[in-house]
Every structure is written in structure tokens, then in C-alpha cells.
Design a protein around this motif. Sequence first.
Motif, PDB file in Angstrom:
ATOM      1  N   UNK A  13      -3.302   3.768  -7.439  1.00  0.00           N
ATOM      2  CA  UNK A  13      -3.612   4.487  -6.462  1.00  0.00           C
ATOM      3  C   UNK A  13      -3.089   6.474  -7.111  1.00  0.00           C
ATOM      4  N   UNK A  14      -1.732   5.599  -7.754  1.00  0.00           N
ATOM      5  CA  UNK A  14      -1.347   7.115  -8.349  1.00  0.00           C
ATOM      6  C   UNK A  14       0.146   7.948  -7.511  1.00  0.00           C
ATOM      7  N   UNK A  15      -0.179   7.686  -5.865  1.00  0.00           N
ATOM      8  CA  UNK A  15       0.603   8.036  -5.255  1.00  0.00           C
ATOM      9  C   UNK A  15       1.842   7.797  -5.722  1.00  0.00           C
ATOM     10  N   UNK A  28      -0.397   3.412 -18.928  1.00  0.00           N
ATOM     11  CA  UNK A  28      -2.305   3.400 -19.868  1.00  0.00           C
ATOM     12  C   UNK A  28      -3.367   3.633 -19.263  1.00  0.00           C
ATOM     13  N   UNK A  29      -3.141   2.934 -18.181  1.00  0.00           N
ATOM     14  CA  UNK A  29      -4.424   2.573 -17.077  1.00  0.00           C
ATOM     15  C   UNK A  29      -4.207   2.996 -15.754  1.00  0.00           C
ATOM     16  N   UNK A  30      -3.517   3.937 -15.920  1.00  0.00           N
ATOM     17  CA  UNK A  30      -3.100   4.781 -14.335  1.00  0.00           C
ATOM     18  C   UNK A  30      -2.610   3.645 -13.174  1.00  0.00           C
ATOM     19  N   UNK A  31      -1.936   2.601 -13.644  1.00  0.00           N
ATOM     20  CA  UNK A  31      -1.101   1.713 -12.608  1.00  0.00           C
ATOM     21  C   UNK A  31       0.266   2.893 -12.749  1.00  0.00           C
ATOM     22  N   UNK A  53       6.855   3.890  -1.337  1.00  0.00           N
ATOM     23  CA  UNK A  53       6.786   3.185  -0.451  1.00  0.00           C
ATOM     24  C   UNK A  53       5.439   3.291   0.944  1.00  0.00           C
ATOM     25  N   UNK A  54       6.120   4.066   1.868  1.00  0.00           N
ATOM     26  CA  UNK A  54       5.650   5.108   2.667  1.00  0.00           C
ATOM     27  C   UNK A  54       3.777   4.905   2.235  1.00  0.00           C
ATOM     28  N   UNK A  55       4.035   6.312   1.188  1.00  0.00           N
ATOM     29  CA  UNK A  55       2.120   6.939   0.150  1.00  0.00           C
ATOM     30  C   UNK A  55       1.751   5.502  -0.238  1.00  0.00           C
ATOM     31  N   UNK A  56       2.197   4.096  -0.212  1.00  0.00           N
ATOM     32  CA  UNK A  56       1.310   3.261  -0.808  1.00  0.00           C
ATOM     33  C   UNK A  56       0.058   2.512   0.404  1.00  0.00           C
ATOM     34  N   UNK A  57      -0.983   2.969  -0.102  1.00  0.00           N
ATOM     35  CA  UNK A  57      -1.589   2.443   0.991  1.00  0.00           C
ATOM     36  C   UNK A  57      -2.212   0.492   0.709  1.00  0.00           C
ATOM     37  N   UNK A  58      -1.755  -0.083   0.033  1.00  0.00           N
ATOM     38  CA  UNK A  58      -1.539  -1.011  -0.100  1.00  0.00           C
ATOM     39  C   UNK A  58      -0.455  -2.034  -0.299  1.00  0.00           C
ATOM     40  N   UNK A  59       0.355  -1.262   0.320  1.00  0.00           N
ATOM     41  CA  UNK A  59       1.761  -1.651   0.723  1.00  0.00           C
ATOM     42  C   UNK A  59       2.660  -2.610  -0.289  1.00  0.00           C
ATOM     43  N   UNK A  60       2.258  -2.469  -2.178  1.00  0.00           N
ATOM     44  CA  UNK A  60       2.445  -2.718  -2.869  1.00  0.00           C
ATOM     45  C   UNK A  60       4.007  -2.696  -3.113  1.00  0.00           C
ATOM     46  N   UNK A  61       4.970  -1.749  -2.637  1.00  0.00           N
ATOM     47  CA  UNK A  61       6.086  -1.277  -2.754  1.00  0.00           C
ATOM     48  C   UNK A  61       6.768  -1.545  -1.701  1.00  0.00           C
TER      49      UNK A  61
END
Length: 72
Positions: A13-15, A28-31, A53-61
Motif C-alpha cells: 500500500x505504501x503508507x 522497485x515493485x512498490x513494496x 505501524x498504525x497506518x498499515x492496513x494489513x497489520x504487517x508492521x
Amino acid sequence: MRLSIDADRCMGHGRCYSMAEGLLSDDEEGFVAERGRVIEVPAELLADAREAAAACPEGAIALLDSASAADA
């Protein structure tokens, strides 16, 4: 404090890297380029790391303290 980025949950998402430009970057792929890693967060970038961390919609951080970072 450390920041853990789960490569399996990151959807690019890039947030995170837009909120923590001094800590995270994109590949290079936007991750987030640091996905799959645990990185040390300098004290001056801790607020940015929390926002990322709070902005990640997937909770990946996740922010980890020193004790839990040893387990990551």
C-alpha cells in the motif's frame, strides 16, 4: 525499539514508507524494501515508526521492545 515488517502480510500500500521516509523505503515493485526484516529504530524516528505501524492496513508492521525483538 525495533520495527518488524512481516513480508507475508505486506500488500504494498505504501503508507508506511510515506510516513517514515527516514526509516523505510520502497522497492522497485512498490513494496516496503525492508519487509521481512527487523530494523533498529533510532530514537528520533520513533514517532514516525509508530505512525507507519498504525497506518498499515494489513497489520504487517509491529514495534518490538528489546526483549521481544530478541524473539523475532
